[in-house]
Write an enzyme that holds these catalytic residues in place. Structure first.
Site, PDB file in Angstrom:
ATOM      1  N   GLY A 156      59.095  74.939  40.205  1.00  0.00           N
ATOM      2  CA  GLY A 156      57.644  75.039  40.024  1.00  0.00           C
ATOM      3  C   GLY A 156      57.198  73.718  39.434  1.00  0.00           C
ATOM      4  O   GLY A 156      57.445  73.450  38.265  1.00  0.00           O
ATOM      5  N   HIS A 157      56.609  72.857  40.251  1.00  0.00           N
ATOM      6  CA  HIS A 157      56.230  71.513  39.806  1.00  0.00           C
ATOM      7  C   HIS A 157      54.712  71.437  39.671  1.00  0.00           C
ATOM      8  O   HIS A 157      53.981  71.561  40.659  1.00  0.00           O
ATOM      9  CB  HIS A 157      56.759  70.466  40.791  1.00  0.00           C
TER      10      HIS A 157
HETATM   11  P1  GDP Z   1      58.613  70.380  36.483  1.00  0.00           P
HETATM   12  O1  GDP Z   1      59.193  71.633  36.994  1.00  0.00           O
HETATM   13  O2  GDP Z   1      59.648  69.447  35.934  1.00  0.00           O
HETATM   14  O3  GDP Z   1      57.704  69.691  37.445  1.00  0.00           O
HETATM   15  O4  GDP Z   1      57.708  70.791  35.221  1.00  0.00           O
HETATM   16  P2  GDP Z   1      56.700  72.061  35.148  1.00  0.00           P
HETATM   17  O5  GDP Z   1      55.516  71.763  35.940  1.00  0.00           O
HETATM   18  O6  GDP Z   1      57.426  73.325  35.418  1.00  0.00           O
HETATM   19  O7  GDP Z   1      56.395  72.091  33.591  1.00  0.00           O
HETATM   20  C1  GDP Z   1      55.860  71.017  32.933  1.00  0.00           C
HETATM   21  C2  GDP Z   1      54.559  71.478  32.243  1.00  0.00           C
HETATM   22  O8  GDP Z   1      54.163  70.515  31.296  1.00  0.00           O
HETATM   23  C3  GDP Z   1      53.381  71.603  33.192  1.00  0.00           C
HETATM   24  O9  GDP Z   1      52.531  72.605  32.740  1.00  0.00           O
HETATM   25  C4  GDP Z   1      52.711  70.224  33.093  1.00  0.00           C
HETATM   26  O10 GDP Z   1      51.330  70.273  33.409  1.00  0.00           O
HETATM   27  C5  GDP Z   1      52.920  69.933  31.645  1.00  0.00           C
HETATM   28  N1  GDP Z   1      53.064  68.508  31.302  1.00  0.00           N
HETATM   29  C6  GDP Z   1      53.672  67.506  31.990  1.00  0.00           C
HETATM   30  N2  GDP Z   1      53.689  66.370  31.276  1.00  0.00           N
HETATM   31  C7  GDP Z   1      53.072  66.652  30.107  1.00  0.00           C
HETATM   32  C8  GDP Z   1      52.804  65.899  28.931  1.00  0.00           C
HETATM   33  O11 GDP Z   1      53.149  64.735  28.797  1.00  0.00           O
HETATM   34  N3  GDP Z   1      52.153  66.552  27.910  1.00  0.00           N
HETATM   35  C9  GDP Z   1      51.767  67.849  27.990  1.00  0.00           C
HETATM   36  N4  GDP Z   1      51.150  68.385  26.952  1.00  0.00           N
HETATM   37  N5  GDP Z   1      52.021  68.585  29.084  1.00  0.00           N
HETATM   38  C10 GDP Z   1      52.669  68.010  30.113  1.00  0.00           C
HETATM   39  P1  IMO Z   2      61.948  73.213  38.150  1.00  0.00           P
HETATM   40  O1  IMO Z   2      62.195  72.432  39.415  1.00  0.00           O
HETATM   41  C1  IMO Z   2      63.496  75.798  35.012  1.00  0.00           C
HETATM   42  C2  IMO Z   2      66.649  78.613  36.116  1.00  0.00           C
HETATM   43  C3  IMO Z   2      66.315  80.086  36.111  1.00  0.00           C
HETATM   44  C4  IMO Z   2      67.668  80.685  35.801  1.00  0.00           C
HETATM   45  C5  IMO Z   2      68.619  79.758  36.559  1.00  0.00           C
HETATM   46  C6  IMO Z   2      69.012  80.257  37.927  1.00  0.00           C
HETATM   47  O2  IMO Z   2      60.579  73.769  38.043  1.00  0.00           O
HETATM   48  O3  IMO Z   2      62.375  72.428  36.963  1.00  0.00           O
HETATM   49  P2  IMO Z   2      67.798  80.557  40.275  1.00  0.00           P
HETATM   50  O4  IMO Z   2      66.449  81.090  40.622  1.00  0.00           O
HETATM   51  O5  IMO Z   2      68.017  79.145  40.666  1.00  0.00           O
HETATM   52  O6  IMO Z   2      68.892  81.472  40.721  1.00  0.00           O
HETATM   53  O7  IMO Z   2      67.843  80.614  38.650  1.00  0.00           O
HETATM   54  O8  IMO Z   2      67.944  78.526  36.678  1.00  0.00           O
HETATM   55  N1  IMO Z   2      65.751  77.781  36.965  1.00  0.00           N
HETATM   56  C7  IMO Z   2      64.830  76.953  36.462  1.00  0.00           C
HETATM   57  N2  IMO Z   2      64.447  76.720  35.186  1.00  0.00           N
HETATM   58  N3  IMO Z   2      62.942  75.092  36.023  1.00  0.00           N
HETATM   59  C8  IMO Z   2      63.327  75.287  37.304  1.00  0.00           C
HETATM   60  O9  IMO Z   2      62.902  74.515  38.313  1.00  0.00           O
HETATM   61  C9  IMO Z   2      64.283  76.281  37.571  1.00  0.00           C
HETATM   62  N4  IMO Z   2      64.862  76.750  38.695  1.00  0.00           N
HETATM   63  C10 IMO Z   2      65.757  77.656  38.303  1.00  0.00           C
HETATM   64  O10 IMO Z   2      65.359  80.381  35.135  1.00  0.00           O
HETATM   65  O11 IMO Z   2      67.955  80.558  34.435  1.00  0.00           O
HETATM   66 MG    MG Z   3      59.028  73.700  36.728  1.00  0.00          MG
END
Ligand code: GDP
Ligand code: IMO
Ligand code: MG
Length: 423
Positions: free
Chosen positions: A39-40
């Site tokens: 989830g990005h």
């Molecule tokens: P990803 O899976 O690595 O792409 O990261 P996620 O999107 O799952 O989680 C990162 C969260 O932190 C998201 O809600 C972003 O909008 C937020 N985020 C990213 N960079 C920053 C930052 O520098 N500061 C804050 N406060 N939030 C951030």
């Molecule tokens: P992004 O790309 C954080 C975690 C799950 C679980 C384990 C296995 O957004 O950083 P799966 O669904 O792959 O069988 O789950 O890995 N997990 C993540 N945790 N960010 C993710 O992706 C993840 N993708 C899987 O929560 O512990």
């Molecule tokens: Mg994520």
């Protein structure tokens, strides 16, 4: 040439935002592993969007986005994501390419994921239940169906054959749920897949490289969730590390230039498994609140803790990280004191080594403390403006890891990022 951008912790480091920021420097953004478990989060014109299957370069016109063969693809998620990006005025059909060798996630993979987790009881992995494990099992078990197969007129027969196999497994788990609706959605979504740019991914990317194009490989999950080097068995089912770029895209290792590691200024983890620096107290609660630490895919609260330099050093080693992007630095703004784990204490002995079986090992994190900076950094634009306390925090990370922090992200917005001077 290829640069790689990947997570150094347990995922959710902010990779999506950083890929979106760097995207204009590249011609192609390519996902090389993982699937809709990712989830990005991106902010486009101030609006939030979470991408699961489409690479995070999709909002930049003229940039090619490739789903590489190391990914597992759920057509249903992809179709939903097409509709979402369309709301932002983007027609993903134009710039999205999918490698024909990419394995498909079937409705029964999702059912199997659920059944398997249920059977594990308290020992569950905490999977996102997107079918990742079962789909990769069918890949390595040499049963899976691939995107290229969708174009074959015998696809339905192949599907039914595999479905029967899955049904036997589901029966053995005692899984009773009716998945007819999932299957309908799946076949509907295949119609979209058939209209997309399905390419031989390895030729596609190597041709582009030969023509001097620049590629950014976008990692999903994080290094500590790598199937080989993560906290097994509490991991995902793919190689999330830089080596995964070669197998997931079909490119040779010498094509890789920079390995950009993304790390939060602290640590989070979602799902089960070891987490030595986890804070189960008010400080952990505060990190979750200030950092809004709730999963982008499942909405689950993320577990929070101090930065773990032992694990980060391990991640730098296995990835060959050449520079670090430190995200969510602003979340630490209000803390009086910050802890950094520089060693683990195991059986009374201090060590800098990540043990192979973290779950069965009693690990006590050994911390050094630094004073917090108690300043709102979210509007700052240059490194010079950063408070001294924060510069010291970064200096210690640089010194410990021997890899420079080159960018500091100080908020979720596209423009909230500060470049550090070259050491
Ligand atoms: P990803 O899976 O690595 O792409 O990261 P996620 O999107 O799952 O989680 C990162 C969260 O932190 C998201 O809600 C972003 O909008 C937020 N985020 C990213 N960079 C920053 C930052 O520098 N500061 C804050 N406060 N939030 C951030
Ligand atoms: P992004 O790309 C954080 C975690 C799950 C679980 C384990 C296995 O957004 O950083 P799966 O669904 O792959 O069988 O789950 O890995 N997990 C993540 N945790 N960010 C993710 O992706 C993840 N993708 C899987 O929560 O512990
Ligand atoms: Mg994520």
């Amino acid at each position: 040439m290829i640069d790689v951008l990947l997570g150094l912790q347990w995922g959710d480091e902010g990779k999506g935002k950083i890929v979106d920021y760097f995207a204009p420097n590249y011609d192609i953004i390519a996902r090389f592993q993982g699937g809709p478990n990712a989830g990005h989060t991106l902010y486009v014109n101030g609006n939030k969007i979470v991408l699961h299957q489409i690479p995070s370069g999709i909002f930049h016109e003229g940039i090619v986005n490739l789903v590489g063969s190391g990914v597992v693809l759920d057509p249903v998620t992809l179709k939903k994501e097409f509709d979402k990006v369309a709301e932002f005025g983007v027609d993903a059909r134009k710039n999205l390419y999918i490698a024909e060798r990419t394995h498909l996630i079937l409705p029964t993979h999702r059912a199997l994921d659920k059944a398997s987790e249920l059977s594990k009881g308290t020992g569950k992995i905490g999977s996102t239940l997107k079918g990742i494990g079962p789909a990769y099992m069918d890949k390595t078990g040499r049963n899976g169906l691939r995107v290229g197969d969708v174009l074959d007129k015998n696809f339905t027969t192949q599907y039914i054959r595999l479905r029967l196999k899955h049904q036997k497994l589901l029966d053995s788990f005692g899984f009773q749920e009716d998945i007819t609706a999932w299957e309908e959605e799946f076949f509907e979504a295949l119609e979209l897949i058939r209209q997309l740019n399905i390419v031989p991914g390895e030729y596609f990317i190597n041709d582009q490289l030969r023509n001097g194009k620049k590629v950014l490989a976008e990692g999903a999950q994080g290094s500590m969730l790598d199937v080989d080097f993560g906290t097994f068995p509490f991991v995902t089912s793919s190689n999330t590390i830089s080596a995964g770029v070669c197998t997931g895209l079909g490119v040779a290792p010498q094509k890789i230039r920079e390995v950009i590691g993304v790390s939060k200024a602290y640590c989070t983890r979602v799902g089960s498994g070891p987490f030595p620096t986890e804070l189960l107290d008010d400080t952990g609660e505060l990190l979750r609140k200030v950092g809004n630490e709730f999963g982008a895919t499942t909405g689950r609260p993320r577990r929070c803790g101090w930065i773990d330099l032992v694990a980060l050093q391990f991640a730098c080693m296995i990835n060959g990280v050449t520079q670090i992007v430190m995200t969510k630095a602003d979340v630490l703004d209000g803390f009086e004191e910050l802890n950094m784990c520089q060693q683990y204490q195991i059986n009374g002995k201090a060590t800098s080594v990540v043990p192979y079986q973290m779950m069965k090992t009693e690990i006590e994190p050994l911390y050094t403390s630094v004073p917090g900076w108690k300043t709102d950094i979210s509007a700052l634009k240059s490194f010079d403006q950063l408070p001294d306390g924060m510069k010291e925090y970064i200096r210690q990370i640089n010194a410990f890891l021997g890899v420079p922090v080159r960018y500091i992200s100080n908020g979720p917005g596209r423009d909230q990022i500060i470049e550090a001077p070259k050491a």
